[in-house]
Enzyme design. Structure first.
Site, mmCIF file in Angstrom:
data_model
loop_
_atom_site.group_PDB
_atom_site.id
_atom_site.type_symbol
_atom_site.label_atom_id
_atom_site.label_comp_id
_atom_site.label_asym_id
_atom_site.label_seq_id
_atom_site.Cartn_x
_atom_site.Cartn_y
_atom_site.Cartn_z
ATOM 1 N N THR A 148 0.825 -1.206 0.000
ATOM 2 C CA THR A 148 0.000 0.000 0.000
ATOM 3 C C THR A 148 0.857 1.253 0.000
ATOM 4 O OG1 THR A 148 -1.677 -1.140 1.259
ATOM 5 C CG2 THR A 148 -1.679 1.262 1.424
ATOM 6 N N ARG A 176 -13.372 -8.141 0.545
ATOM 7 C CA ARG A 176 -12.515 -8.027 1.740
ATOM 8 C C ARG A 176 -11.966 -6.604 1.884
ATOM 9 N NH1 ARG A 176 -6.950 -6.420 2.364
ATOM 10 N NH2 ARG A 176 -6.124 -7.342 4.246
ATOM 11 N N GLY A 178 -9.202 -4.288 4.102
ATOM 12 C CA GLY A 178 -8.093 -4.324 5.060
ATOM 13 C C GLY A 178 -8.081 -3.041 5.869
ATOM 14 N N ASP A 179 -6.904 -2.679 6.330
ATOM 15 C CA ASP A 179 -6.761 -1.483 7.170
ATOM 16 C C ASP A 179 -6.724 -0.185 6.360
ATOM 17 O OD1 ASP A 179 -4.219 -2.551 6.159
ATOM 18 O OD2 ASP A 179 -3.372 -0.751 7.055
HETATM 19 N N1 ASP Z 1 -2.518 -3.196 4.319
HETATM 20 C C1 ASP Z 1 -3.007 -3.642 3.049
HETATM 21 C C2 ASP Z 1 -4.211 -4.518 3.243
HETATM 22 O O1 ASP Z 1 -4.272 -5.274 4.191
HETATM 23 C C3 ASP Z 1 -2.001 -4.386 2.227
HETATM 24 C C4 ASP Z 1 -0.607 -3.884 2.288
HETATM 25 O O2 ASP Z 1 -0.309 -2.798 2.736
HETATM 26 O O3 ASP Z 1 0.236 -4.663 1.850
HETATM 27 O O4 ASP Z 1 -5.079 -4.493 2.409
#
Ligand code: ASP
Length: 310
Positions: A148, A176, A178-179
């Site tokens: 990200t 899905r 994520g954060d």
């Molecule tokens: N944090 C991101 C997610 O879980 C992925 C990443 O930063 O690699 O979607």
């Protein structure tokens, strides 16, 4: 003038453009959007925007958020399909009085209403990787070295903002989140203190609301110390609970333009520029007693990191 920090080597080119804008007196949000769009538009980056890697069904779903550190306004999009620059949609959502975080079809329709043009996000290269990997599907794992983009910017008026953009975990379940688009986990910023942004395994980062934690720690600590305390304490907690802590990396900057970073993985690169400086690529290293230090990436380092991210 201004200062910024952003995750991963892929932010280098956009950071140069962002610093030029700040030097020309533009506000922090313009610089931040420029930096993130540079990555979203580049088909070579397999974890952000156009050319991002798809979910299990072969569909690219993007997550992104924007936060303004002066008034704490926030906008986010999750599982957004067929729109190349989710950071711009997130920015517009941050200006709304309500409905600031939209997902899926609702986010897509909002973007169309605002004049964004639909586009196929799956590049030929990403499709090929998807087809190869689907045949040996294993545990979901954050991709090494190119994840990200998370960014914090402060401008010459002291106005701060934070933003993220990602295609999330490769081969994630459809829908899905994520954060990255989640305020407090993937990003947080308060111009009275500073900002932070995370990258890595969203399911673990969310358990600790880690970007908020880092910003609160910066009330009494340097950015580098705040990142260390948050990431290393939380990783230890995850190890106790689950026997392992999955990938977590964080960058932070306070309202004086001082920055820091910390990671529980070995190969974390980021791009930073203090006030009046040109952006440079750094590598995070763990020193004595787990205290962080940062080395400037050499040409060899950059070649090695580029091979990972392209
Ligand atoms: N944090 C991101 C997610 O879980 C992925 C990443 O930063 O690699 O979607």
């Amino acid at each position: 003038m201004g200062a910024l920090i952003a995750t991963w080597l892929m932010a280098e080119n956009g950071a140069k453009k962002a610093i030029d804008l700040l030097n020309a007196g533009k506000p922090s949000h313009k610089a931040l959007i420029e930096l993130i769009k540079d990555i979203e538009d580049d088909v070579h980056y397999k974890s952000v925007g156009y050319g991002g890697l798809p979910n299990r069904e072969g569909v690219v779903e993007l997550d992104s958020a924007f936060m303004d550190g002066d008034d704490l306004s926030y906008g986010g999009v999750g599982a957004l399909k067929n729109i190349k620059n989710p950071i711009e949609v997130a920015y517009l959502l941050s200006k709304e009085k309500a409905n600031n975080f939209l997902v899926g079809q609702g986010a897509y329709e909002y973007a169309l209403d605002k004049g964004f043009k639909p586009c196929d996000l799956l590049s030929a290269a990403s499709k090929k990787i998807y087809e190869d990997e689907m045949s040996k599907l294993d545990d979901l794992k954050a991709y090494d070295g190119h994840d990200t983009v998370g960014c914090i910017v402060v401008d010459d008026k002291g106005k701060m903002c934070a933003g993220t953009s990602t295609s999330g975990l490769f081969l994630k379940h459809a829908g899905r989140l994520g954060d990255s688009a989640l305020i407090g986990s993937g990003l947080y910023v308060d111009s009275a203190i500073g900002g932070a942004s995370a990258t890595g395994m969203g399911e673990d980062i969310m358990k600790g609301c880690l970007s908020y934690e880092v910003v609160m720690l910066m009330r009494t600590m340097s950015p580098s110390e705040a990142c260390r305390v948050a990431v290393s304490n939380f990783s230890k907690k995850l190890e106790k609970l689950y026997g392992q802590a999955r990938d977590i990396s964080i960058v932070a900057m306070n309202n004086k333009g001082q920055w820091g970073a910390y990671s529980n993985i070995d190969t974390f690169s980021f791009v930073a520029a203090g006030y009046g400086e040109e952006p440079k690529v750094y590598l995070f290293k763990k020193g004595k007693d787990d205290h962080p230090f940062y080395t400037l990436a050499t040409k060899d380092d950059i070649a090695r990191l580029q091979a990972l991210q392209r």
